[in-house]
Write a protein that holds these residues in place. Structure first.
Motif, PDB file in Angstrom:
ATOM      1  N   ARG A  68      32.181  15.943   3.217  1.00  0.00           N
ATOM      2  CA  ARG A  68      33.113  16.722   3.928  1.00  0.00           C
ATOM      3  C   ARG A  68      32.645  17.484   5.182  1.00  0.00           C
ATOM      4  O   ARG A  68      33.314  17.408   6.111  1.00  0.00           O
ATOM      5  N   VAL A  69      31.227  17.978   4.936  1.00  0.00           N
ATOM      6  CA  VAL A  69      30.974  18.703   6.168  1.00  0.00           C
ATOM      7  C   VAL A  69      29.961  17.861   7.338  1.00  0.00           C
ATOM      8  O   VAL A  69      29.704  18.192   8.287  1.00  0.00           O
ATOM      9  N   ARG A  70      29.938  16.681   6.736  1.00  0.00           N
ATOM     10  CA  ARG A  70      29.217  15.359   7.693  1.00  0.00           C
ATOM     11  C   ARG A  70      27.717  15.854   7.993  1.00  0.00           C
ATOM     12  O   ARG A  70      27.500  16.236   9.056  1.00  0.00           O
ATOM     13  N   GLU A  71      27.165  16.263   6.698  1.00  0.00           N
ATOM     14  CA  GLU A  71      25.770  16.620   6.819  1.00  0.00           C
ATOM     15  C   GLU A  71      25.146  15.540   7.364  1.00  0.00           C
ATOM     16  O   GLU A  71      24.817  14.291   6.987  1.00  0.00           O
ATOM     17  N   PRO A  72      24.397  16.024   8.626  1.00  0.00           N
ATOM     18  CA  PRO A  72      23.686  14.990   9.568  1.00  0.00           C
ATOM     19  C   PRO A  72      22.067  14.532   8.780  1.00  0.00           C
ATOM     20  O   PRO A  72      21.766  13.520   9.466  1.00  0.00           O
TER      21      PRO A  72
END
Length: 98
Positions: A68-72
């Motif tokens: 969802r938060v596009r954890e990099p």
């Protein structure tokens, strides 16, 4: 960079799942690769991280959060950075106009 606008608000109930994470008992270095790590060393570290994740009671919440938060960075919910990028490529968001 993580999409900060997608992070849950400061309400503790939205973050409580993290308290149950199996990763809390493991050195964070297992989940985040050092600069320049490649090949078998990276695959071994990722495999060790995934092993922790696969036995975790909050695996689903962790994975959903990371996507969802596009954890990099790092292994979240038993998915590596590259696996999340591949998932994003195959799951384009549906626009409101569709």
């Amino acid at each position: 960079m993580a999409e900060l606008s997608r992070l849950p608000g400061p309400v503790a109930d939205l973050w409580d799942w993290q308290l149950e994470g199996s990763c809390r008992q493991v050195n964070p270095d297992v989940f985040f690769h050092p600069e320049g790590e490649r090949g078998s060393a990276r695959r071994s570290r990722d495999a060790a991280a995934k092993e922790v994740c696969l036995a975790c009671p909050v695996l689903v919440q962790c994975r959903e959060h990371a996507l969802r938060v596009r954890e990099p960075y790092g292994v979240w919910g038993a998915m590596t950075e590259d696996e999340r990028e591949a998932w994003y490529a195959g799951h384009r968001p549906v626009s409101a106009a569709s």
